[in-house]
Scaffold this motif. Structure first.
Motif, PDB file in Angstrom:
ATOM      1  N   MET A   1      23.720  -6.151   8.501  1.00 41.56           N
ATOM      2  CA  MET A   1      23.645  -5.488   7.211  1.00 41.56           C
ATOM      3  C   MET A   1      24.699  -6.117   6.291  1.00 41.56           C
ATOM      4  SD  MET A   1      22.226  -2.428   6.080  1.00 41.56           S
ATOM      5  CE  MET A   1      22.358  -1.606   4.542  1.00 41.56           C
ATOM      6  N   PRO A   2      24.285  -6.660   5.136  1.00 36.43           N
ATOM      7  CA  PRO A   2      25.253  -7.305   4.245  1.00 36.43           C
ATOM      8  C   PRO A   2      26.138  -6.282   3.550  1.00 36.43           C
ATOM      9  CG  PRO A   2      23.072  -7.326   3.260  1.00 36.43           C
ATOM     10  CD  PRO A   2      22.919  -6.765   4.646  1.00 36.43           C
ATOM     11  N   SER A   3      27.372  -6.690   3.306  1.00 37.64           N
ATOM     12  CA  SER A   3      28.317  -5.849   2.590  1.00 37.64           C
ATOM     13  C   SER A   3      28.031  -5.919   1.096  1.00 37.64           C
ATOM     14  CB  SER A   3      29.735  -6.330   2.881  1.00 37.64           C
ATOM     15  OG  SER A   3      30.650  -5.625   2.107  1.00 37.64           O
ATOM     16  N   ASN A   4      28.339  -4.846   0.371  1.00 38.67           N
ATOM     17  CA  ASN A   4      28.094  -4.813  -1.076  1.00 38.67           C
ATOM     18  C   ASN A   4      29.159  -5.542  -1.873  1.00 38.67           C
ATOM     19  OD1 ASN A   4      25.757  -3.394  -0.824  1.00 38.67           O
ATOM     20  ND2 ASN A   4      26.721  -1.408  -1.098  1.00 38.67           N
ATOM     21  N   SER A   5      30.220  -5.976  -1.215  1.00 34.43           N
ATOM     22  CA  SER A   5      31.275  -6.692  -1.931  1.00 34.43           C
ATOM     23  C   SER A   5      31.943  -7.687  -1.003  1.00 34.43           C
ATOM     24  CB  SER A   5      32.305  -5.712  -2.483  1.00 34.43           C
ATOM     25  OG  SER A   5      33.020  -5.120  -1.419  1.00 34.43           O
ATOM     26  N   THR A   6      32.620  -8.617  -1.619  1.00 32.73           N
ATOM     27  CA  THR A   6      33.427  -9.588  -0.887  1.00 32.73           C
ATOM     28  C   THR A   6      34.539 -10.045  -1.821  1.00 32.73           C
ATOM     29  OG1 THR A   6      33.369 -11.586   0.477  1.00 32.73           O
ATOM     30  CG2 THR A   6      32.079 -11.624  -1.558  1.00 32.73           C
ATOM     31  N   SER A   7      35.502 -10.721  -1.274  1.00 31.97           N
ATOM     32  CA  SER A   7      36.590 -11.211  -2.121  1.00 31.97           C
ATOM     33  C   SER A   7      37.035 -12.586  -1.641  1.00 31.97           C
ATOM     34  CB  SER A   7      37.769 -10.241  -2.118  1.00 31.97           C
ATOM     35  OG  SER A   7      38.321 -10.155  -0.825  1.00 31.97           O
ATOM     36  N   LEU A   8      37.670 -13.292  -2.550  1.00 30.51           N
ATOM     37  CA  LEU A   8      38.186 -14.629  -2.275  1.00 30.51           C
ATOM     38  C   LEU A   8      39.566 -14.725  -2.912  1.00 30.51           C
ATOM     39  CD1 LEU A   8      37.658 -17.610  -1.331  1.00 30.51           C
ATOM     40  CD2 LEU A   8      36.813 -18.026  -3.643  1.00 30.51           C
ATOM     41  N   PRO A   9      40.602 -15.066  -2.142  1.00 25.74           N
ATOM     42  CA  PRO A   9      41.917 -15.214  -2.759  1.00 25.74           C
ATOM     43  C   PRO A   9      41.964 -16.467  -3.627  1.00 25.74           C
ATOM     44  CG  PRO A   9      42.040 -15.670  -0.407  1.00 25.74           C
ATOM     45  CD  PRO A   9      40.634 -15.238  -0.698  1.00 25.74           C
ATOM     46  N   LEU A  10      42.463 -16.312  -4.849  1.00 20.68           N
ATOM     47  CA  LEU A  10      42.597 -17.433  -5.778  1.00 20.68           C
ATOM     48  C   LEU A  10      44.041 -17.522  -6.249  1.00 20.68           C
ATOM     49  CD1 LEU A  10      39.512 -17.200  -8.179  1.00 20.68           C
ATOM     50  CD2 LEU A  10      39.881 -18.817  -6.332  1.00 20.68           C
ATOM     51  N   GLY A  11      44.642 -18.676  -6.057  1.00 17.36           N
ATOM     52  CA  GLY A  11      45.961 -18.928  -6.617  1.00 17.36           C
ATOM     53  C   GLY A  11      45.803 -19.316  -8.075  1.00 17.36           C
ATOM     54  N   ILE A  12      46.613 -18.768  -8.937  1.00 10.34           N
ATOM     55  CA  ILE A  12      46.520 -19.014 -10.369  1.00 10.34           C
ATOM     56  C   ILE A  12      47.627 -19.989 -10.768  1.00 10.34           C
ATOM     57  CG2 ILE A  12      46.469 -17.954 -12.654  1.00 10.34           C
ATOM     58  CD1 ILE A  12      44.227 -17.026 -10.689  1.00 10.34           C
ATOM     59  N   VAL A  13      47.225 -21.128 -11.349  1.00 14.65           N
ATOM     60  CA  VAL A  13      48.173 -22.153 -11.782  1.00 14.65           C
ATOM     61  C   VAL A  13      48.346 -22.044 -13.286  1.00 14.65           C
ATOM     62  CG1 VAL A  13      48.688 -24.617 -11.874  1.00 14.65           C
ATOM     63  CG2 VAL A  13      47.451 -23.670  -9.901  1.00 14.65           C
ATOM     64  N   ILE A  14      49.591 -21.845 -13.718  1.00 14.54           N
ATOM     65  CA  ILE A  14      49.908 -21.677 -15.136  1.00 14.54           C
ATOM     66  C   ILE A  14      50.901 -22.758 -15.558  1.00 14.54           C
ATOM     67  CG2 ILE A  14      50.960 -20.153 -16.860  1.00 14.54           C
ATOM     68  CD1 ILE A  14      49.917 -17.792 -15.312  1.00 14.54           C
ATOM     69  N   ARG A  15      50.618 -23.366 -16.703  1.00 17.04           N
ATOM     70  CA  ARG A  15      51.509 -24.387 -17.255  1.00 17.04           C
ATOM     71  C   ARG A  15      52.326 -23.786 -18.402  1.00 17.04           C
ATOM     72  NH1 ARG A  15      48.342 -29.018 -18.912  1.00 17.04           N
ATOM     73  NH2 ARG A  15      48.603 -29.719 -16.778  1.00 17.04           N
ATOM     74  N   LYS A  16      53.616 -24.029 -18.354  1.00 23.20           N
ATOM     75  CA  LYS A  16      54.542 -23.620 -19.407  1.00 23.20           C
ATOM     76  C   LYS A  16      54.965 -24.887 -20.139  1.00 23.20           C
ATOM     77  CE  LYS A  16      59.205 -21.735 -19.854  1.00 23.20           C
ATOM     78  NZ  LYS A  16      60.349 -21.228 -19.093  1.00 23.20           N
ATOM     79  N   SER A  17      54.618 -24.964 -21.433  1.00 23.85           N
ATOM     80  CA  SER A  17      54.943 -26.136 -22.252  1.00 23.85           C
ATOM     81  C   SER A  17      55.751 -25.701 -23.458  1.00 23.85           C
ATOM     82  CB  SER A  17      53.665 -26.817 -22.738  1.00 23.85           C
ATOM     83  OG  SER A  17      52.825 -27.134 -21.673  1.00 23.85           O
ATOM     84  N   PRO A  18      56.550 -26.607 -24.028  1.00 21.10           N
ATOM     85  CA  PRO A  18      57.283 -26.251 -25.238  1.00 21.10           C
ATOM     86  C   PRO A  18      56.330 -25.943 -26.387  1.00 21.10           C
ATOM     87  CG  PRO A  18      58.123 -28.298 -24.299  1.00 21.10           C
ATOM     88  CD  PRO A  18      56.878 -27.948 -23.551  1.00 21.10           C
ATOM     89  N   GLY A  19      56.690 -24.952 -27.180  1.00 22.82           N
ATOM     90  CA  GLY A  19      55.876 -24.580 -28.336  1.00 22.82           C
ATOM     91  C   GLY A  19      55.997 -25.620 -29.434  1.00 22.82           C
ATOM     92  N   VAL A  20      55.023 -25.633 -30.325  1.00 20.32           N
ATOM     93  CA  VAL A  20      55.025 -26.616 -31.412  1.00 20.32           C
ATOM     94  C   VAL A  20      55.512 -26.024 -32.728  1.00 20.32           C
ATOM     95  CG1 VAL A  20      53.247 -28.054 -30.382  1.00 20.32           C
ATOM     96  CG2 VAL A  20      52.585 -26.175 -31.876  1.00 20.32           C
TER      97      VAL A  20
END
Length: 187
Positions: A1-20
């Motif tokens: 019987m299939p589950s109604n939900s699933t999940s996947l861990p995602l690492g979030i990559v964020i770039r910090k740059s100097p403002g203009v």
């Protein structure tokens, strides 16, 4: 019987740059996701001059069987996207200005967060492995809903109202009378 939900861990990559501009000291952008990543808390990945990329956080991208239409809409785009919801950090002494709230494959859910105006929604290209994961989930759980055209009711809309209001409520005058000095009625 299939589950109604699933999940996947995602690492979030964020770039910090100097403002203009002088009003924005730093510019923060989501530049990628790492499928299956371990937990991290603003771990520095790469540095180029003043620009720094961080593995900011790892969040679970939840997929629900009830939302397969939204996922399929997102997958049908020329470039499928992962939507990352960010919020300004509440802690004034925090080193980072942003907090990662969630990641989703649903453009509908992302639109809801954009409409609120309280969060920042960034989109990044969905890696092929994540797109295959979402596609397989949709193929397993999607159920087409038949379109049902609603039928008009039989009420006549061409009948002209006389402006007196509900005939069941006894009123001495027209209910749409402009406010003003109340007139005394004599009987």
């Amino acid at each position: 019987m299939p589950s109604n939900s699933t999940s996947l861990p995602l690492g979030i990559v964020i770039r910090k740059s100097p403002g203009v501009t002088k009003w924005s000291r730093w510019v923060w952008r989501v530049v990628g996701v790492l499928p299956g990543a371990a937990q991290a808390n603003w771990k520095e990945i790469r540095r180029e001059g003043e620009s720094v990329e961080y593995h900011a956080a790892t969040v679970s991208m939840e997929l629900w069987a009830s939302d397969t239409e939204a996922y399929m809409t997102g997958l049908s785009a020329r470039v499928p996207k992962v939507y990352v919801v960010l919020r300004e950090a509440d802690d004034s002494c925090a080193e980072q200005d942003l907090e990662v709230v969630l990641a989703t494959a649903s453009p509908y859910e992302a639109q809801d967060y954009m409409d609120s105006g309280e969060e920042i929604v960034e989109q990044v290209a969905m890696p092929e492995g994540v797109a295959a994961f979402v596609r397989d989930f949709c193929l397993e759980h999607h159920v087409d809903e038949e379109f049902v055209k609603r039928k008009r009711d039989k009420k006549r809309v061409d009948i002209r109202q006389d402006g007196i209001g509900d005939p069941r409520i006894r009123q001495p005058t027209d209910v749409y009378l402009a406010p003003g000095r109340r007139r005394e009625t004599r009987h």
